[in-house]
Design an enzyme around this catalytic site. Structure first.
Site, PDB file in Angstrom:
ATOM      1  CE  LYS A 151       0.299  -2.462 -79.743  1.00  0.00           C
ATOM      2  NZ  LYS A 151       0.489  -3.902 -79.539  1.00  0.00           N
ATOM      3  CE  LYS A 160       6.109 -13.364 -73.409  1.00  0.00           C
ATOM      4  NZ  LYS A 160       4.795 -13.057 -74.040  1.00  0.00           N
ATOM      5  CB  CYS A 212       4.671  -3.869 -76.474  1.00  0.00           C
ATOM      6  SG  CYS A 212       4.835  -4.551 -78.139  1.00  0.00           S
ATOM      7  CG  ASP A 232      14.134  -4.641 -93.531  1.00  0.00           C
ATOM      8  OD1 ASP A 232      15.224  -4.039 -93.463  1.00  0.00           O
ATOM      9  OD2 ASP A 232      13.410  -4.825 -92.546  1.00  0.00           O
ATOM     10  N   PRO A 241       2.873 -12.040 -59.745  1.00  0.00           N
ATOM     11  CG  PRO A 241       3.293 -12.671 -57.546  1.00  0.00           C
ATOM     12  CD  PRO A 241       2.335 -12.884 -58.675  1.00  0.00           C
ATOM     13  CE  LYS A 280      15.058  -8.028 -90.273  1.00  0.00           C
ATOM     14  NZ  LYS A 280      14.407  -6.893 -89.573  1.00  0.00           N
ATOM     15  CG  PHE A 309      -1.355  -9.710 -68.085  1.00  0.00           C
ATOM     16  CD1 PHE A 309      -0.183  -9.122 -68.504  1.00  0.00           C
ATOM     17  CD2 PHE A 309      -2.073 -10.468 -68.988  1.00  0.00           C
ATOM     18  CE1 PHE A 309       0.273  -9.278 -69.802  1.00  0.00           C
ATOM     19  CE2 PHE A 309      -1.629 -10.641 -70.291  1.00  0.00           C
ATOM     20  CZ  PHE A 309      -0.455 -10.049 -70.691  1.00  0.00           C
ATOM     21  CE  LYS A 318       7.371   0.844 -79.102  1.00  0.00           C
ATOM     22  NZ  LYS A 318       6.086   1.294 -79.717  1.00  0.00           N
TER      23      LYS A 318
END
Length: 439
Positions: free
Chosen positions: A205, A322, A261, A30, A253, A35, A250, A264
Site C-alpha cells: 500500500k 481533485k 493518502c 461507528d 503537471p 452520523k 500521473f 500522509k
C-alpha cells in the site's frame, strides 16, 4: 457471508456498501451516533459519485445496516474489517490509537471462526501486533489479515467493483481462501487476487502510493525546469509518455498532490525508513518538491502583479484536492488561499461540491459563489486550481468581458496557450514556455 465494517469513513463506507451490493449481509459500526442516524436514512457524509444511490438500495434490500453497537455486528460476523483513521502524527508516523481501541472492544465478541482484517493503511508490523493483542485479550489465536485499499476518490465504486488487483496479507492459506471467495464477484475479468505475507501486503500500500506521488513530483519538477529553458511540458509529456516503460498516467503537471493518502503515506514511509536507520532520499525529495509546488501559483501571481496584491480581487475555480470529491485535506487551493489572504487580497471562490468544507474552514474571509462565472465580476484575475470538467470549455469572451485584467493563472493546464493569446488573454500555466523569442 456476514460482514462487519468498523468505521464509516471513506474507505469503510465504500467497502461495506460494495460488499452488500454483491449479496453479503454487512453491518457498519461507528461511534458517531448522529452520523449513524443519517446513514440509516441514506444520507452519506461524503461526496462520491454513485455511492448514495448504492447505500439506499442496499438499506432497502436489508443487506446494509448501521449501528453504534459492536454487539449487533461482531458476534455473527465471519469477516470484520477495520477501516478507522490512522492520521499523521507530528513526526510523520501513523497514529494507530484507533486500531488498538477497536481491538479491545471487539475482542470479547469474536467468534472462533472470525477473521479480523485491517483495511486501514498501517505501518509494517501492525497486523502481527494486532494478532498478538487479540491473542492476549481472548486467550486464543485469532486470524488476522491485511487487505489494503486502492480506491481513488471520485472513482471509488468502480475501483472496488473492478479492481486492478486485490492484495491480501495472511498467515494461513485458509484465510486467503475465505477472502478470495469474498472477492470473487469483483474478479470476474481475471484481474489477480494476490496473497502474500502480512508485511508485504502492508508495504504494498505504501509503496504504491509513494510511487504515484513520485511520478507527480517528478513531472512537476520537470515542468518548472521546462519554463526556465523555454520548453513546453505538454509536448515533453507526450514525447516521453509513448515509451511503454514510462506511460502517461500521473504525468500531468500541476500544483501538487493533496488528499488524505499521498501526503500522509509519503510521510509515514519516511518515518518507517528512519526508524530502520535509513534516510529515504527519494521520498524526502518527493515531499519537498510537492510542498514547493503548492506555492507555484502564488509566485506566478505575485510576480505578475509586481508584489502588490493588497486590494486585488481573485476569482478561484476549484477548491477540492481533485475533481469528483469534496475532500479538501492537504488541497493545494488552501495553500494558495492562505498566501493570497496574507498578501491582502480578496477572494471569490467556487467549487462544484467542496465549498461547504472550505466555508467551515475560512468562514466569511472568502466570498462563495454557486456558479463559477459569478466569481468573475470585478476580479483582477482568474485562478484555476482543480480541473473540474465544467471548467474545460469556458466562455472566454465572457471571461474577457468580466475580468478587470485579462489574465488567467491555470494550475492544471486546461487551455491552449496559443488560443488564449489569440483571444487577448494573458495565460500562465505550469511548465509552459516563458521564453517568447526562441530564435
Amino acid at each position: 457471508m456476514k460482514i462487519a465494517v468498523i468505521g464509516t469513513g471513506y474507505v469503510g463506507l465504500v467497502t461495506g456498501t460494495c460488499f452488500s451490493e454483491s449479496g453479503n449481509d454487512v453491518t457498519c459500526v461507528d461511534i458517531d451516533e448522529t452520523k449513524v442516524q443519517k446513514l440509516r436514512s441514506g444520507e452519506i457524509p461524503i461526496y462520491e459519485p454513485g455511492l448514495e444511490e448504492m447505500v439506499k438500495r442496499n438499506i432497502k434490500a436489508r443487506r446494509l445496516f448501521f449501528t453504534t453497537n459492536y454487539e449487533e455486528a461482531i458476534p455473527e460476523a465471519k469477516c470484520i474489517f477495520i477501516a478507522v483513521g490512522t492520521p499523521q502524527t507530528e513526526d510523520g508516523s501513523a497514529n494507530l490509537d484507533s486500531i488498538w481501541k477497536v481491538a479491545e472492544t471487539l475482542a470479547p465478541l469474536l467468534s472462533k471462526e472470525a477473521i479480523v482484517i485491517i483495511k486501514s493503511t498501517v505501518p509494517v508490523g501492525t497486523n502481527r501486533k494486532l494478532a498478538a493483542q487479540l491473542k492476549s485479550l481472548t486467550g486464543r489465536e485469532v486470524d488476522v489479515a491485511s487487505n489494503p485499499e486502492f480506491l481513488k476518490e471520485g472513482a471509488a465504486i468502480d475501483d472496488f467493483s473492478k479492481p486492478d488487483r486485490v492484495v491480501v496479507g495472511v498467515s494461513r492459506p485458509e484465510v486467503s481462501e475465505v477472502l478470495h471467495e469474498l472477492y470473487k464477484p469483483f474478479l470476474r475479468t481475471e484481474h489477480p487476487f494476490l496473497s502474500m505475507e502480512l508485511e508485504s501486503a502492508e508495504m504494498t500500500k505504501y509503496v504504491a502510493n509513494c510511487m504515484l506521488a513520485t511520478k507527480i513530483s517528478f513531472i512537476n519538477e520537470m515542468a518548472n525546469l521546462c519554463e526556465r529553458v523555454g520548453a513546453d511540458i505538454n509536448q515533453v509529456r507526450r514525447g516521453i509518455g509513448h515509451d511503454q516503460r514510462i506511460g502517461f498516467s500521473f504525468l500531468f503537471p500541476g500544483v501538487g498532490y493533496g488528499g488524505s493518502c499521498f501526503p500522509k503515506d509519503v510521510s509515514a514511509l519516511i518515518s518507517v525508513a528512519r526508524n530502520q536507520l535509513m534516510e529515504p532520499t527519494i521520498l524526502n525529495a518527493v515531499d519537498q518538491v510537492n510542498t514547493s509546488q503548492k506555492r507555484v501559483l502564488f509566485e506566478k501571481i505575485n510576480r505578475y502583479f509586481k508584489g502588490d496584491l493588497k486590494g486585488k480581487t481573485f476569482a478561484i475555480w476549484g477548491l477540492a484536492f481533485k475533481p469528483k470529491t469534496d475532500d479538501i485535506r492537504e488541497a493545494p487551493s488552501l495553500v494558495l488561499i492562505d498566501q493570497l489572504l496574507e498578501a491582502g487580497a480578496s477572494l471569490k471562490v467556487h467549487d462544484p461540491v467542496a465549498m461547504e468544507n472550505v466555508k467551515a474552514k475560512y468562514g466569511e474571509q472568502l466570498s462563495y459563489f454557486d456558479h463559477h462565472y459569478d466569481t468573475l465580476d470585478d476580479a483582477d484575475a482568474l485562478v484555476i486550481v482543480t480541473e473540474w470538467n465544467e471548467f474545460r470549455h469556458a466562455d472566454f469572451d465572457y471571461i474577457l468581458h468580466k475580468l478587470t485584467t485579462p489574465v488567467i493563472f491555470d494550475g492544471r493546464n486546461l487551455y491552449d496557450p496559443e488560443n488564449m493569446t489569440q483571444k487577448g488573454i494573458e495565460y500562465f500555466g505550469i511548465g509552459l514556455s516563458s521564453v517568447k523569442d526562441k530564435s
